[in-house]
Design an enzyme around this catalytic site. Structure first.
Site, PDB file in Angstrom:
ATOM      1  N   HIS A 101       0.848  -1.193   0.000  1.00  0.00           N
ATOM      2  CA  HIS A 101       0.000   0.000   0.000  1.00  0.00           C
ATOM      3  C   HIS A 101       0.885   1.245   0.000  1.00  0.00           C
ATOM      4  O   HIS A 101       1.834   1.332   0.775  1.00  0.00           O
ATOM      5  CB  HIS A 101      -0.900   0.028   1.245  1.00  0.00           C
ATOM      6  N   TYR A 142      -8.927   5.532   7.854  1.00  0.00           N
ATOM      7  CA  TYR A 142      -9.014   5.902   9.270  1.00  0.00           C
ATOM      8  C   TYR A 142     -10.069   7.003   9.363  1.00  0.00           C
ATOM      9  O   TYR A 142      -9.880   8.091   8.820  1.00  0.00           O
ATOM     10  CB  TYR A 142      -7.676   6.437   9.774  1.00  0.00           C
ATOM     11  N   PRO A 179      -3.204   0.133  19.013  1.00  0.00           N
ATOM     12  CA  PRO A 179      -2.956  -0.331  17.635  1.00  0.00           C
ATOM     13  C   PRO A 179      -3.200   0.721  16.544  1.00  0.00           C
ATOM     14  O   PRO A 179      -2.960   0.461  15.380  1.00  0.00           O
ATOM     15  CB  PRO A 179      -3.909  -1.511  17.473  1.00  0.00           C
ATOM     16  N   LYS A 193       1.818  -0.371  15.146  1.00  0.00           N
ATOM     17  CA  LYS A 193       3.236  -0.456  15.528  1.00  0.00           C
ATOM     18  C   LYS A 193       3.598  -1.714  16.318  1.00  0.00           C
ATOM     19  O   LYS A 193       4.772  -2.066  16.394  1.00  0.00           O
ATOM     20  CB  LYS A 193       3.615   0.771  16.372  1.00  0.00           C
ATOM     21  N   TYR A 203       4.492   6.238   9.910  1.00  0.00           N
ATOM     22  CA  TYR A 203       3.568   5.143   9.629  1.00  0.00           C
ATOM     23  C   TYR A 203       4.276   4.023   8.858  1.00  0.00           C
ATOM     24  O   TYR A 203       4.124   2.843   9.204  1.00  0.00           O
ATOM     25  CB  TYR A 203       2.372   5.659   8.819  1.00  0.00           C
TER      26      TYR A 203
HETATM   27  P1  FAS Z   1       2.665 -12.048  21.303  1.00  0.00           P
HETATM   28  O1  FAS Z   1       1.698 -11.723  22.409  1.00  0.00           O
HETATM   29  O2  FAS Z   1       2.205 -12.059  19.899  1.00  0.00           O
HETATM   30  O3  FAS Z   1       3.279 -13.505  21.557  1.00  0.00           O
HETATM   31  C1  FAS Z   1       3.612 -13.954  22.857  1.00  0.00           C
HETATM   32  C2  FAS Z   1       3.509 -15.467  22.863  1.00  0.00           C
HETATM   33  O4  FAS Z   1       3.930 -15.930  24.151  1.00  0.00           O
HETATM   34  C3  FAS Z   1       2.083 -15.948  22.654  1.00  0.00           C
HETATM   35  O5  FAS Z   1       2.029 -16.927  21.650  1.00  0.00           O
HETATM   36  C4  FAS Z   1       1.696 -16.518  24.019  1.00  0.00           C
HETATM   37  O6  FAS Z   1       0.822 -17.628  23.924  1.00  0.00           O
HETATM   38  C5  FAS Z   1       3.046 -16.933  24.572  1.00  0.00           C
HETATM   39  N1  FAS Z   1       3.073 -17.010  26.033  1.00  0.00           N
HETATM   40  C6  FAS Z   1       2.488 -16.157  26.909  1.00  0.00           C
HETATM   41  N2  FAS Z   1       2.720 -16.553  28.178  1.00  0.00           N
HETATM   42  C7  FAS Z   1       3.482 -17.697  28.101  1.00  0.00           C
HETATM   43  C8  FAS Z   1       4.027 -18.584  29.055  1.00  0.00           C
HETATM   44  N3  FAS Z   1       3.837 -18.374  30.352  1.00  0.00           N
HETATM   45  N4  FAS Z   1       4.742 -19.639  28.620  1.00  0.00           N
HETATM   46  C9  FAS Z   1       4.942 -19.842  27.286  1.00  0.00           C
HETATM   47  N5  FAS Z   1       4.434 -19.041  26.322  1.00  0.00           N
HETATM   48  C10 FAS Z   1       3.710 -17.984  26.733  1.00  0.00           C
HETATM   49  N6  FAS Z   1      -0.648  -4.757  16.675  1.00  0.00           N
HETATM   50  C11 FAS Z   1      -0.777  -4.075  15.521  1.00  0.00           C
HETATM   51  O7  FAS Z   1       0.219  -3.559  15.024  1.00  0.00           O
HETATM   52  N7  FAS Z   1      -2.022  -3.955  14.909  1.00  0.00           N
HETATM   53  C12 FAS Z   1      -3.147  -4.542  15.441  1.00  0.00           C
HETATM   54  O8  FAS Z   1      -4.227  -4.434  14.879  1.00  0.00           O
HETATM   55  C13 FAS Z   1      -3.043  -5.288  16.623  1.00  0.00           C
HETATM   56  N8  FAS Z   1      -4.132  -5.934  17.152  1.00  0.00           N
HETATM   57  C14 FAS Z   1      -3.985  -6.642  18.311  1.00  0.00           C
HETATM   58  C15 FAS Z   1      -5.077  -7.338  18.889  1.00  0.00           C
HETATM   59  C16 FAS Z   1      -4.936  -8.042  20.074  1.00  0.00           C
HETATM   60  C17 FAS Z   1      -6.135  -8.791  20.666  1.00  0.00           C
HETATM   61  C18 FAS Z   1      -3.697  -8.072  20.741  1.00  0.00           C
HETATM   62  C19 FAS Z   1      -3.541  -8.794  22.060  1.00  0.00           C
HETATM   63  C20 FAS Z   1      -2.604  -7.411  20.180  1.00  0.00           C
HETATM   64  C21 FAS Z   1      -2.738  -6.707  18.958  1.00  0.00           C
HETATM   65  N9  FAS Z   1      -1.646  -6.059  18.367  1.00  0.00           N
HETATM   66  C22 FAS Z   1      -1.760  -5.358  17.217  1.00  0.00           C
HETATM   67  C23 FAS Z   1      -0.360  -6.116  18.945  1.00  0.00           C
HETATM   68  C24 FAS Z   1       0.248  -7.436  18.541  1.00  0.00           C
HETATM   69  O9  FAS Z   1       0.250  -7.589  17.170  1.00  0.00           O
HETATM   70  C25 FAS Z   1       1.607  -7.503  19.183  1.00  0.00           C
HETATM   71  O10 FAS Z   1       2.322  -6.304  19.030  1.00  0.00           O
HETATM   72  C26 FAS Z   1       2.431  -8.646  18.671  1.00  0.00           C
HETATM   73  O11 FAS Z   1       1.684  -9.818  18.811  1.00  0.00           O
HETATM   74  C27 FAS Z   1       3.743  -8.679  19.463  1.00  0.00           C
HETATM   75  O12 FAS Z   1       4.334  -9.898  19.261  1.00  0.00           O
HETATM   76  P2  FAS Z   1       5.058 -10.666  20.483  1.00  0.00           P
HETATM   77  O13 FAS Z   1       5.889  -9.718  21.223  1.00  0.00           O
HETATM   78  O14 FAS Z   1       5.657 -11.873  19.871  1.00  0.00           O
HETATM   79  O15 FAS Z   1       3.895 -11.066  21.500  1.00  0.00           O
HETATM   80  C1  PHB Z   2      -5.160  -4.281  10.803  1.00  0.00           C
HETATM   81  O1  PHB Z   2      -5.346  -4.474   9.583  1.00  0.00           O
HETATM   82  O2  PHB Z   2      -5.306  -5.191  11.653  1.00  0.00           O
HETATM   83  C2  PHB Z   2      -4.736  -2.916  11.279  1.00  0.00           C
HETATM   84  C3  PHB Z   2      -4.370  -1.969  10.342  1.00  0.00           C
HETATM   85  C4  PHB Z   2      -3.975  -0.703  10.781  1.00  0.00           C
HETATM   86  C5  PHB Z   2      -3.973  -0.428  12.139  1.00  0.00           C
HETATM   87  C6  PHB Z   2      -4.344  -1.398  13.081  1.00  0.00           C
HETATM   88  C7  PHB Z   2      -4.729  -2.651  12.645  1.00  0.00           C
HETATM   89  O3  PHB Z   2      -3.604   0.814  12.559  1.00  0.00           O
END
Ligand code: FAS
Ligand code: PHB
Length: 389
Positions: free
Chosen positions: A72, A196, A288, A292, A380
């Site tokens: 994009h 947005y 989010p 980032k 961004y």
């Molecule tokens: P993660 O949380 O992805 O991974 C951590 C891992 O550790 C998981 O698989 C978990 O099961 C495991 N774990 C936890 N406790 C443990 C234990 N005790 N023993 C062993 N394993 C364990 N970011 C965006 O940029 N855009 C978004 O739209 C967006 N939406 C999100 C929606 C939700 C519901 C959440 C929670 C986050 C969202 N995020 C978003 C942020 C997300 O993408 C994180 O930044 C990203 O997953 C970070 O990756 P990790 O640091 O690997 O953590």
């Molecule tokens: C998504 O596609 O999940 C998304 C895109 C942009 C954002 C947050 C989430 O700022």
């Protein structure tokens, strides 16, 4: 059992770290509490910064992303009944984003690790960290893993950050008075680029995952419950917040995934203690809005990989000692940008009419000034890793 790096968590941070260390000939074991099916199905982030795309491609795990991801070259800010495009190609030439679901990145990384004979263990129980200041080891399910270093990649609710003794960490956080209700729907996107939308009813985001799957978010009250949001209400609210410009009609379809994400900013400093190094959501969380979270995890892992490679090459601890400091500059830049995008686009109940006029004035400035729009664009798409900002 022994390995050089014990990695807690098989999310983007843990899996990418394991892969990058493998490329440097450094052994690791990844311990994940959930099943492989669960982590590969978990819908989260969708936008990859230019640097993340380059990192995955250069590490040999970007093939499917480059084939199936959607590059994009701009986003739209929609407010006041008008659409305003932020053109990356003009403002930050050569830099763009790629829309490619986080779960796809996770699938690609797991496949690469397993194909290389990597040791990734799922459904691991009762992970505990020990002797962080001397000879660290991890216990889990009645087993013990001795390691030189532990990488805490277990997200915000993991066990790594809490393993750091009280009094060591400084925590900085901000709770926002609203949440995001996110859905995945089997429907072709109604827009080629992300929208947005800021409205008096609240924020809405139109994103996507493929030519047939769309991703949407709605600002909802912090205590909103999914039970109060049947499909009809979700689509009606998305239409009310997105169908605000002439000629735009929102297509609807079957909702296949839904969830509510709290909005918070959080940083734990330092991101290391003894032989434990935190990366990704284990150390920081961003709202989010700026897309980032996943990208910051990648940036941390790049820094940690270089530091560990130097350490295992000749015992040098200079980069390891400076790991947290090297990450935090980018972490706080992302915190600020995510806060800025969130406050620019969401409606805050406590805002008085004066504050709402300020918000609209700022939006007018960002969508009319080349300098202001460039600020949004360069943050961004992701600042270059060596930007030092
Ligand atoms: P993660 O949380 O992805 O991974 C951590 C891992 O550790 C998981 O698989 C978990 O099961 C495991 N774990 C936890 N406790 C443990 C234990 N005790 N023993 C062993 N394993 C364990 N970011 C965006 O940029 N855009 C978004 O739209 C967006 N939406 C999100 C929606 C939700 C519901 C959440 C929670 C986050 C969202 N995020 C978003 C942020 C997300 O993408 C994180 O930044 C990203 O997953 C970070 O990756 P990790 O640091 O690997 O953590
Ligand atoms: C998504 O596609 O999940 C998304 C895109 C942009 C954002 C947050 C989430 O700022």
């Amino acid at each position: 059992m022994r390995t050089q790096v014990g990695i807690i968590g098989a999310g983007p941070a843990g899996l990418l770290l394991s892969h990058l260390l493998h490329l440097r000939g450094i052994s690791s074991v990844v311990l994940e509490r959930r099943s492989r099916e669960y982590v590969e199905r978990r819908v989260r982030a969708g936008v990859l910064e230019q640097g993340t795309v380059d990192t995955l491609a250069q590490a040999g795990v970007g093939g499917r992303m480059l084939r199936e991801g959607l590059p994009h070259h701009g986003i739209e800010l929609r407010y006041g009944g008008a659409a305003h495009r932020i053109p990356f190609e003009r403002l930050v030439p050569g830099r763009a984003i790629t829309v490619y679901g986080q779960q796809e990145v996770v699938k690609d990384l797991i496949a690469a690790r397993l194909a290389a004979g990597g040791d990734v263990r799922f459904e691991v129980e009762d992970v505990r960290l020990h002797a962080l200041e001397s000879e660290p080891y991890v216990t889990f399910g009645g087993q013990r893993l001795d390691c030189d270093v532990i990488a805490g990649c277990d997200g915000f609710h993991g066990v790594s950050r809490p393993a750091i003794p009280d009094g060591v960490l400084s925590v900085f956080e901000r709770e926002y008075p609203f949440a995001w209700l996110g859905i995945l729907a089997w429907v072709a996107p109604s827009s080629e680029e992300l929208i947005y939308a800021r409205t008096e009813r609240g924020f809405a985001l139109h994103s996507m995952r493929s030519p047939t799957v769309s991703r949407f978010y709605l600002q909802v009250p912090a205590d909103a419950r999914l039970a109060d949001w049947p499909d009809e209400r979700i689509w009606a609210e998305l239409r009310a917040r997105l169908e605000t410009v002439p000629g735009f009609a929102l297509a609807t379809g079957e909702i296949t995934e839904r969830g509510i994400t709290p909005m918070r900013g959080f940083v734990a400093e330092p991101m290391q203690y003894g032989r434990l190094y935190l990366a990704g959501d284990a150390a920081h969380i961003v709202p989010p809005t700026g897309a980032k979270g996943l990208n910051l995890a990648v940036a941390d892992v790049r820094v940690l990989t270089e530091a560990l490679a130097a350490y295992f090459a000749d015992g040098s601890t200079t980069l390891l000692d400076g790991y947290s400091r090297a990450c935090l500059k980018r972490v706080w830049r992302a915190q600020h940008f995510s806060w800025w995008m969130t406050t620019l686009l969401h409606t805050f109940e406590q805002d008085d009419p004066y504050a709402r006029r300020l918000q609209l004035s700022y939006l007018d400035y960002v969508t009319s000034s080349e300098a202001a729009a460039t600020t949004l664009a360069e943050n961004y798409v992701g600042l270059p890793f060596d930007a030092g900002r």
